[in-house]
Design an enzyme around this catalytic site. Sequence first.
Site, PDB file in Angstrom:
ATOM      1  N   HIS D  74      -0.781  60.674  38.807  1.00  0.00           N
ATOM      2  CA  HIS D  74      -0.552  59.796  37.670  1.00  0.00           C
ATOM      3  C   HIS D  74      -1.651  59.970  36.625  1.00  0.00           C
ATOM      4  O   HIS D  74      -2.816  60.099  36.989  1.00  0.00           O
ATOM      5  CB  HIS D  74      -0.579  58.329  38.121  1.00  0.00           C
ATOM      6  CG  HIS D  74       0.448  57.999  39.140  1.00  0.00           C
ATOM      7  ND1 HIS D  74       0.266  58.244  40.480  1.00  0.00           N
ATOM      8  CD2 HIS D  74       1.678  57.448  39.024  1.00  0.00           C
ATOM      9  CE1 HIS D  74       1.347  57.852  41.143  1.00  0.00           C
ATOM     10  NE2 HIS D  74       2.213  57.372  40.291  1.00  0.00           N
ATOM     11  N   MET D 108      -8.119  62.419  43.638  1.00  0.00           N
ATOM     12  CA  MET D 108      -7.856  63.751  43.082  1.00  0.00           C
ATOM     13  C   MET D 108      -8.742  64.031  41.868  1.00  0.00           C
ATOM     14  O   MET D 108      -9.094  65.184  41.614  1.00  0.00           O
ATOM     15  CB  MET D 108      -6.374  63.903  42.711  1.00  0.00           C
ATOM     16  CG  MET D 108      -5.432  63.910  43.907  1.00  0.00           C
ATOM     17  SD  MET D 108      -5.981  64.924  45.326  1.00  0.00           S
ATOM     18  CE  MET D 108      -6.071  66.558  44.583  1.00  0.00           C
ATOM     19  N   GLU D 109      -9.093  63.000  41.111  1.00  0.00           N
ATOM     20  CA  GLU D 109      -9.979  63.198  39.960  1.00  0.00           C
ATOM     21  C   GLU D 109     -11.359  63.662  40.446  1.00  0.00           C
ATOM     22  O   GLU D 109     -11.966  64.571  39.871  1.00  0.00           O
ATOM     23  CB  GLU D 109     -10.095  61.906  39.149  1.00  0.00           C
ATOM     24  CG  GLU D 109      -8.919  61.638  38.231  1.00  0.00           C
ATOM     25  CD  GLU D 109      -7.638  61.203  38.964  1.00  0.00           C
ATOM     26  OE1 GLU D 109      -7.701  60.926  40.185  1.00  0.00           O
ATOM     27  OE2 GLU D 109      -6.579  61.147  38.316  1.00  0.00           O
ATOM     28  N   ASP D 123     -18.549  81.207  38.168  1.00  0.00           N
ATOM     29  CA  ASP D 123     -18.397  81.995  36.944  1.00  0.00           C
ATOM     30  C   ASP D 123     -19.755  82.373  36.348  1.00  0.00           C
ATOM     31  O   ASP D 123     -19.929  83.490  35.848  1.00  0.00           O
ATOM     32  CB  ASP D 123     -17.586  81.202  35.915  1.00  0.00           C
ATOM     33  CG  ASP D 123     -17.303  82.005  34.645  1.00  0.00           C
ATOM     34  OD1 ASP D 123     -16.962  83.193  34.763  1.00  0.00           O
ATOM     35  OD2 ASP D 123     -17.418  81.440  33.551  1.00  0.00           O
TER      36      ASP D 123
END
Lengths: 155, 155, 155, 155, 155, 155
Positions: D74, D108-109, D123
């Site tokens: 959501h 999830m955040e 990276d």
Amino acid sequence: EKLSHYDEAGQAHMVDVSAKSATRREAVARAFVELNESVLAALPENPKGNPLEVARFAGIMAAKKTADLIPMCHPLPLSFVDVQATVVAGGVEIRATAATVAGTGVEMEAMTAASVAALTVYDMTKALDKGIRIREVVLESKTGGKSGDYRRTAE
Amino acid sequence: EKLSHYDEAGQAHMVDVSAKSATRREAVARAFVELNESVLAALPENPKGNPLEVARFAGIMAAKKTADLIPMCHPLPLSFVDVQATVVAGGVEIRATAATVAGTGVEMEAMTAASVAALTVYDMTKALDKGIRIREVVLESKTGGKSGDYRRTAE
Amino acid sequence: EKLSHYDEAGQAHMVDVSAKSATRREAVARAFVELNESVLAALPENPKGNPLEVARFAGIMAAKKTADLIPMCHPLPLSFVDVQATVVAGGVEIRATAATVAGTGVEMEAMTAASVAALTVYDMTKALDKGIRIREVVLESKTGGKSGDYRRTAE
Amino acid sequence: EKLSHYDEAGQAHMVDVSAKSATRREAVARAFVELNESVLAALPENPKGNPLEVARFAGIMAAKKTADLIPMCHPLPLSFVDVQATVVAGGVEIRATAATVAGTGVEMEAMTAASVAALTVYDMTKALDKGIRIREVVLESKTGGKSGDYRRTAE
Amino acid sequence: EKLSHYDEAGQAHMVDVSAKSATRREAVARAFVELNESVLAALPENPKGNPLEVARFAGIMAAKKTADLIPMCHPLPLSFVDVQATVVAGGVEIRATAATVAGTGVEMEAMTAASVAALTVYDMTKALDKGIRIREVVLESKTGGKSGDYRRTAE
Amino acid sequence: EKLSHYDEAGQAHMVDVSAKSATRREAVARAFVELNESVLAALPENPKGNPLEVARFAGIMAAKKTADLIPMCHPLPLSFVDVQATVVAGGVEIRATAATVAGTGVEMEAMTAASVAALTVYDMTKALDKGIRIREVVLESKTGGKSGDYRRTAE
């Protein structure tokens, strides 16, 4: 009665919904992708994949991008999105539902989800027939909010 | 002939276009938003704003989001996008053109631009009539690429 | 040898790849989501849906957002993305492949696709076990580009 | 107990949280990027820049994109995000915290913020060693919401 | 001489750059954020963090979103982006550089990077003084492309 | 008084607004794009299009992307956005208004909308004069929230 999104000087803007109360609002939209017999026959031939599943997920994710796509739409904390895609006579029927608890409705979220799911069905099948037609995208119903409920009447 | 975007095991993926040569490819899509007389009459009443302009810009910007919306679409360096929105008998006709110099076509970019422009017309007019229908989204033509040109035939 | 993305004054920036030739570059990344027996047993119980399919699509779409997520990554015209998710002993193995014809490599695109697919498996199964672990995300191989090919050695 | 995000017919959708009360919810996730001695030694050699700072900002920004990345998440009005990145023995430890006042949690955040911060460390250091491994991404704790608090137990 | 982005009928669209040759193009933009003495004095008091670093990263990431923000901009494969932020007399000077190998220039990418870096400086310092002014955003120079080089003249 | 967005250890993060009450907050920002006589004279020559309309829509849409652009900004459910662009002596004046019912203010949303509208005016006119200057972006006023109202004083 007048066009939404216009101020008194006639310029388009986002409507101010600050004062509207946050209540549950739901909308259902429908899209239909017309497919010929040979394309319909090819759909179930995939042993593991399923173009309708890809379309469903694309529609669900697109609902969350509605305010990014439609200039005058408010960003909304969607509390529910679902997209169903079903093979029916003559094509694929898509039905998208969106809900929120907010000060404005989710018609555009449901319409956007249905449209993008339909576009994805087109993308997954266009190698077989470029003439495939998205034959309609309509609002099926809405509930909640001050303007009252709406339910599409049979044609 | 088979569905695009599927590998040999039947799983959906993005088609590998690494080896395709970068040539100019163009696609034109069309959408139609059906409006009743009273909504059509309200459109030109805006002294300064214009819902068709908002729709055009929304469509142009949406073309650039196609790969974000359609799961198996390649991100493409679009070299041209235009969207026209015209009041005709019975509604608004939208015509979206996209072009690129790349290894794959831009049908989905044109279709997405036309769809989002149509959704925006719906958003700008839905206060007058929630039953407004996006009556069709189709590919009008494509040129360039190995699979040859396509032009929609009159129905 | 020094850190990438740093200029002579030691400030992070995006490396200039203007002069690099556009050749085909491919990268493969792998992620592993560790699941206990009861979660693994629940995976195939879905009659129609499949959490691994949702994960695959999420990974493919995430590859296209890499430059949006990783600050110093170049936006690249990806020519191919695929994500596989397989149930193996002890969990779900994810394998993501990305390719481009460009002046820089796609390691981050493959790593991002694998990570987001793994996060999606976590999201789809976390109701059963919040302790589920994404146990590794690694680069499996890369080909193309001046720095030469790379293949992960067995541990 | 069953998988989240599935309706009664077994199809994945976004769970309806319309009726859940908006309370403060917080989650903490952790990721670990394994770096060899020579890479660790190179980290502080930057006079002005700092790869860990880039990673922290990338993680914070990624938390805000979670609903864009994870299909069934959501969109949430995050009220707090923080990401810490610390050099420890054998690598970089990342700890991400997210909070909201909403009807659903922010696991999830936090997991997404930790993952993207870890990808950014990869990276920024991959020029020195392509074999660098993101060795784990886990949920450390969550508080708030009806399902109760969770705290990861030591292994 | 006429406005860019307009077709013969006077409607705004994206210019067609399909036929332009892909050559290296670079642009530099500059922004200035005016800060009073007390805000300038507060900047270096941060033991570990640095608002100018946040601004630099925000500017670099914003350059990659230019086509998402500016309606008629083409999506471009940027080959280089850098943003410098320096404390000078009276404020913070921002200098953003963007480059591509493409058929159109990157002036807007440099201007967008400089603007967003300046907005971020404002955001990081506005608790001290809401009256802080972004005093100018200008194009400093551009090179490459058929329309020739440009260099801002001293005022 | 200290810089916002910094924790006690001096590291930048997003401020925790979980405990702040959701009240209506509004902010107005202003930008000015300086145009010479010949550019100003060219503006109204468009029979159908209007660069100021494109700028207005770009500004409205950009307000919704603020949290995506400014690293430490909270994602907010904007309840109102409007952007006005007016030809005045010496250029185009832009005035952007944003409002929300939330636990934090919308200064950055108004500032971002004004900046992107100004950048779009630059983009639409730069073919006539690359030296066009965005001469200022400032906060005009804010209302709501615990820190009190603010109104820019005449200079």
